[in-house]
Motif scaffolding. Structure first.
Motif, PDB file in Angstrom:
ATOM      1  N   ARG A   1       0.848  -1.196   0.000  1.00  0.00           N
ATOM      2  CA  ARG A   1       0.000   0.000   0.000  1.00  0.00           C
ATOM      3  C   ARG A   1       0.882   1.244   0.000  1.00  0.00           C
ATOM      4  N   SER A   2       1.371   1.587  -1.177  1.00  0.00           N
ATOM      5  CA  SER A   2       2.321   2.695  -1.292  1.00  0.00           C
ATOM      6  C   SER A   2       1.892   3.761  -2.273  1.00  0.00           C
ATOM      7  N   GLY A   3       0.927   3.443  -3.157  1.00  0.00           N
ATOM      8  CA  GLY A   3       0.678   4.324  -4.280  1.00  0.00           C
ATOM      9  C   GLY A   3       1.887   4.332  -5.206  1.00  0.00           C
ATOM     10  N   PRO A   4       1.760   4.922  -6.391  1.00  0.00           N
ATOM     11  CA  PRO A   4       2.868   4.900  -7.356  1.00  0.00           C
ATOM     12  C   PRO A   4       4.101   5.657  -6.903  1.00  0.00           C
ATOM     13  N   GLU A   5       3.955   6.563  -5.903  1.00  0.00           N
ATOM     14  CA  GLU A   5       5.141   7.282  -5.408  1.00  0.00           C
ATOM     15  C   GLU A   5       6.059   6.360  -4.615  1.00  0.00           C
ATOM     16  N   TYR A   6       5.531   5.251  -4.088  1.00  0.00           N
ATOM     17  CA  TYR A   6       6.336   4.182  -3.467  1.00  0.00           C
ATOM     18  C   TYR A   6       7.288   4.747  -2.415  1.00  0.00           C
ATOM     19  N   LYS A   7       6.714   5.484  -1.471  1.00  0.00           N
ATOM     20  CA  LYS A   7       7.527   6.191  -0.484  1.00  0.00           C
ATOM     21  C   LYS A   7       7.152   5.828   0.941  1.00  0.00           C
ATOM     22  N   HIS A   8       5.866   5.761   1.248  1.00  0.00           N
ATOM     23  CA  HIS A   8       5.394   5.451   2.601  1.00  0.00           C
ATOM     24  C   HIS A   8       4.657   4.115   2.566  1.00  0.00           C
ATOM     25  N   TYR A   9       5.277   3.070   3.081  1.00  0.00           N
ATOM     26  CA  TYR A   9       4.628   1.751   3.133  1.00  0.00           C
ATOM     27  C   TYR A   9       5.244   0.928   4.270  1.00  0.00           C
ATOM     28  N   PRO A  10       5.053   1.384   5.508  1.00  0.00           N
ATOM     29  CA  PRO A  10       5.735   0.750   6.642  1.00  0.00           C
ATOM     30  C   PRO A  10       5.329  -0.702   6.885  1.00  0.00           C
ATOM     31  N   MET A  11       4.133  -1.095   6.426  1.00  0.00           N
ATOM     32  CA  MET A  11       3.724  -2.490   6.641  1.00  0.00           C
ATOM     33  C   MET A  11       4.283  -3.423   5.585  1.00  0.00           C
ATOM     34  N   GLY A  12       5.025  -2.859   4.617  1.00  0.00           N
ATOM     35  CA  GLY A  12       5.713  -3.684   3.641  1.00  0.00           C
ATOM     36  C   GLY A  12       4.754  -4.432   2.744  1.00  0.00           C
ATOM     37  N   ARG A  13       5.127  -5.662   2.442  1.00  0.00           N
ATOM     38  CA  ARG A  13       4.373  -6.477   1.493  1.00  0.00           C
ATOM     39  C   ARG A  13       3.318  -7.293   2.250  1.00  0.00           C
ATOM     40  N   GLU A  14       2.051  -7.032   1.925  1.00  0.00           N
ATOM     41  CA  GLU A  14       0.921  -7.635   2.612  1.00  0.00           C
ATOM     42  C   GLU A  14       0.226  -8.633   1.687  1.00  0.00           C
ATOM     43  N   ALA A  15      -0.647  -9.470   2.249  1.00  0.00           N
ATOM     44  CA  ALA A  15      -1.338 -10.489   1.459  1.00  0.00           C
ATOM     45  C   ALA A  15      -2.725  -9.999   1.070  1.00  0.00           C
ATOM     46  N   VAL A  16      -3.037 -10.078  -0.222  1.00  0.00           N
ATOM     47  CA  VAL A  16      -4.310  -9.603  -0.763  1.00  0.00           C
ATOM     48  C   VAL A  16      -5.026 -10.746  -1.478  1.00  0.00           C
ATOM     49  N   LEU A  17      -6.346 -10.659  -1.489  1.00  0.00           N
ATOM     50  CA  LEU A  17      -7.208 -11.698  -2.043  1.00  0.00           C
ATOM     51  C   LEU A  17      -7.841 -11.194  -3.330  1.00  0.00           C
ATOM     52  N   PHE A  18      -7.999 -12.101  -4.294  1.00  0.00           N
ATOM     53  CA  PHE A  18      -8.669 -11.740  -5.536  1.00  0.00           C
ATOM     54  C   PHE A  18      -9.443 -12.950  -6.061  1.00  0.00           C
ATOM     55  N   ASN A  19     -10.462 -12.678  -6.884  1.00  0.00           N
ATOM     56  CA  ASN A  19     -11.257 -13.728  -7.516  1.00  0.00           C
ATOM     57  C   ASN A  19     -10.575 -14.205  -8.787  1.00  0.00           C
ATOM     58  N   VAL A  20     -10.822 -15.456  -9.126  1.00  0.00           N
ATOM     59  CA  VAL A  20     -10.265 -16.054 -10.343  1.00  0.00           C
ATOM     60  C   VAL A  20     -11.398 -16.753 -11.090  1.00  0.00           C
ATOM     61  N   THR A  21     -11.521 -16.466 -12.373  1.00  0.00           N
ATOM     62  CA  THR A  21     -12.424 -17.199 -13.246  1.00  0.00           C
ATOM     63  C   THR A  21     -11.601 -18.162 -14.086  1.00  0.00           C
ATOM     64  N   TRP A  22     -11.883 -19.459 -13.953  1.00  0.00           N
ATOM     65  CA  TRP A  22     -11.059 -20.442 -14.656  1.00  0.00           C
ATOM     66  C   TRP A  22     -11.991 -21.484 -15.278  1.00  0.00           C
TER      67      TRP A  22
END
Length: 578
Positions: free
Chosen positions: A283-304
């Motif tokens: 969660r940094s936005g494209p400026e990629y400057k403030h993201y203290p929680m680092g890399r987090e896990a996100v969920l998405f749907n898949v159509t297969w």
């Protein structure tokens, strides 16, 4: 500065809740990302009956390789760690020097009644140590086996059972080898099966067999804002693999989305046969400057659809998709749900909560609980230590374990506080709280004994920071009269997504002394680009003493440990109450 203000009022005035700040599961098809907020790199998931299980990377933190369980894909409970005992990898942690070495990119699978967790420990000894843990009871730390060791040539191992019983490990490259689950032997030579679509670092492979094809899902483009997921398939496991013409199938590169670095994912089904995926994002936005929680896990749907390529829903903070399973927090085990608050009053009967972690395996006897609280014996190294000291005094590098324990920052806005009882005897003895990313990225508020002139000493509140960008100058404030000999409540508050406020109060919640503020940029990326911030407590004698021993005294007792979530940002201009 000294003033009277209720601590959480700092937060209440810092965020305007929007009408869209709805409940997490206000409709069966709506959910909010991240579903595993806080540092949860490289998620890998599997399902057994009605329960989903996911594991993530932990690098040099310990215990390592957390396993989470959920029945509804929204509430995730920490049920165990696969690496909890020094005896599982003796001596490895203390011989690790880099801040982002250690356990990289696990794959979690269930096969024939057992859970298998394959991973690799990087940059110690020969370079890469392959580890394969197994258990029939993922709800028990002690049930995880000692690892089967193997010797891979590249990182990010996958684990795949084919229909003929053969077991394969695919790694960065992308290379494929058979793996003997009894001996750890890998077939030779490795077979290169795909190099991706041209992005750097093709890695994080996962193989799925479906409709007569072997599908190969990988990450490429590096782990920053060019990160992406791509896919190829073949009728034979060793290729040749055909790349999907519409790759990448998931990325937020070249967008202005709040969630960036989207990549390194895994796919699985729910009990109704719907496909889902988890991947990492920042969660940094494209400026990629403030993201203290680092890399987090996100969920998405898949159509297969049968015979077709999977279609992955783009990652956003607010998602619409398949109906979620009904909310259900009936999960075994004694760990907390990831997004829950901390409310701990330590006693002699307490143990360390399951989600508390250290930076490397800690030295024996440093952490204990008594009726006085959580007691931490100081280490000679402070949170920074003397990095690059060439082993002249290894006790100062942090390699023998920091006297630090913390929990993940899991919310954009929060209040973290502990009550500290501390009676140091020597100048330089210190204890306090910290936002800790790595040994060179942290923000500390300590109670420290300092010289105050004419040969006398006095306790002071001190803020110090190391990190990316421009650290603020050290701030020192004399402990107010009347506070001596009593617990001092130390606070770290996220005032907004960019700013931490560090302050202290008497333990009865009276007057507050603000010591300083610091930018979250200090604990975003830099030497901690793979990890995320921890909030915790520490004790140090700042290099005093000799060998591994500090001067006598300086043991810190922490009581009333509180982590209070306030709000979660799901976009740069939308927050939801915690």
């Amino acid at each position: 500065m000294k003033f009277s203000l209720a601590p959480l009022s700092l937060l209440a005035t810092a965020v305007a809740f929007t009408p869209a700040a709805l409940a997490q599961n206000d409709a069966t098809t709506t959910f909010l990302n991240p579903i595993l907020p806080g540092w949860h790199s490289d998620p890998s998931c599997t399902r057994v009956d009605d329960t989903f299980f996911c594991a993530t990377s932990t690098f040099i933190s310990f215990p390592g390789l957390p396993v989470y369980a959920s029945k509804d894909l929204v509430n995730w409970k920490l049920i165990s760690h696969a690496w909890t005992r020094e005896s599982q990898l003796p001596g490895v942690s203390w011989n690790t020097t880099g801040q982002q070495d250690g356990m990289y990119a696990p794959t979690l699978r269930y096969h024939d009644g057992e859970f298998w967790l394959i991973c690799e420990y990087l940059n110690v000894g020969p370079g890469i140590i392959g580890v394969l843990f197994r258990t029939t009871d993922p709800f028990d730390d002690d049930a995880w086996s000692d690892p089967l060791l193997f010797s891979p040539q590249a990182i990010d191992p996958d684990l795949f059972w084919d229909d003929d019983g053969k077991v394969y490990a695919a790694t960065q490259g992308i290379i494929l080898q058979e793996l003997d689950l009894e001996t750890g032997e890998l077939s030779q030579p490795p077979i290169e099966i795909w190099t991706g679509t041209g992005g750097v670092w093709p890695e994080g492979p996962h193989i799925y067999k479906r409709d007569g094809y072997y599908y190969l899902l990988i990450a490429e483009g590096g782990t920053a804002t060019d990160h992406a997921i791509t896919i190829a398939r073949s009728e034979n496991i060793d290729g040749p693999y055909e790349a999907y013409e519409d790759n990448p199938i998931l990325t937020n590169r070249d967008t202005d989305e709040y969630f960036q670095t989207v990549g390194h994912g895994d796919l699985f089904t729910d009990p109704d046969g719907n496909w889902w995926g988890l991947c990492l994002a920042t969660r940094s936005g494209p400026e990629y400057k403030h993201y203290p929680m680092g890399r987090e896990a996100v969920l998405f749907n898949v159509t297969w659809d049968e015979g077709e390529w999977p279609v992955l829903e783009p990652v956003r903070g607010r998602m619409e998709g398949w109906p979620l399973p009904p909310q259900d927090r009936d999960i075994p085990g004694d760990g907390p749900f990831n997004s829950d608050p901390d409310e701990y009053d330590f006693t002699a009967d307490s143990g360390l909560p399951k989600h508390f972690v250290h930076w490397r395996v800690p030295a024996e006897g440093i952490f204990s609980t008594s009726d006085s609280g959580l007691e931490i014996v100081p280490s000679r190294n402070n949170l920074t230590g003397v990095l690059g000291s060439n082993g002249d005094d290894i006790a100062l590098t942090g390699q023998r374990g920091l006297s630090f324990v913390g929990r993940r920052q899991t919310h954009t806005l929060f209040d973290f506080s502990v009550d500290l009882s501390f009676s140091p005897r020597e100048v330089g003895q210190e204890a306090g709280v910290t936002v800790f990313l790595t040994q060179v990225n942290h923000i500390d508020l300590g109670l420290v004994l300092l010289e105050s002139g004419n040969g006398s000493t006095a306790l002071h509140l001190r803020m110090r920071a190391e990190g990316t960008g421009s650290p603020p100058p050290e701030e020192t404030v004399a402990l107010p009269q009347g506070w001596e000999g009593k617990p001092v409540r130390l606070h770290i508050t996220a005032e907004d997504p960019q700013t931490y406020v560090l302050f202290a109060s008497s333990d009865d919640g009276g007057d507050i002394v603000e010591v300083g503020t610091a930018s979250s940029e200090l604990v975003s990326g830099g030497n901690g680009s793979f990890v995320g911030s921890l909030l915790g407590a520490y004790a140090t004698c700042n290099g005093g003493g000799s060998g591994t021993e500090c001067p006598e005294g300086g043991v810190a007792s922490f009581q009333r440990w509180r982590y209070t979530p306030v709000a979660q940002y799901v976009s740069e201009d939308e927050s939801v109450p915690a």
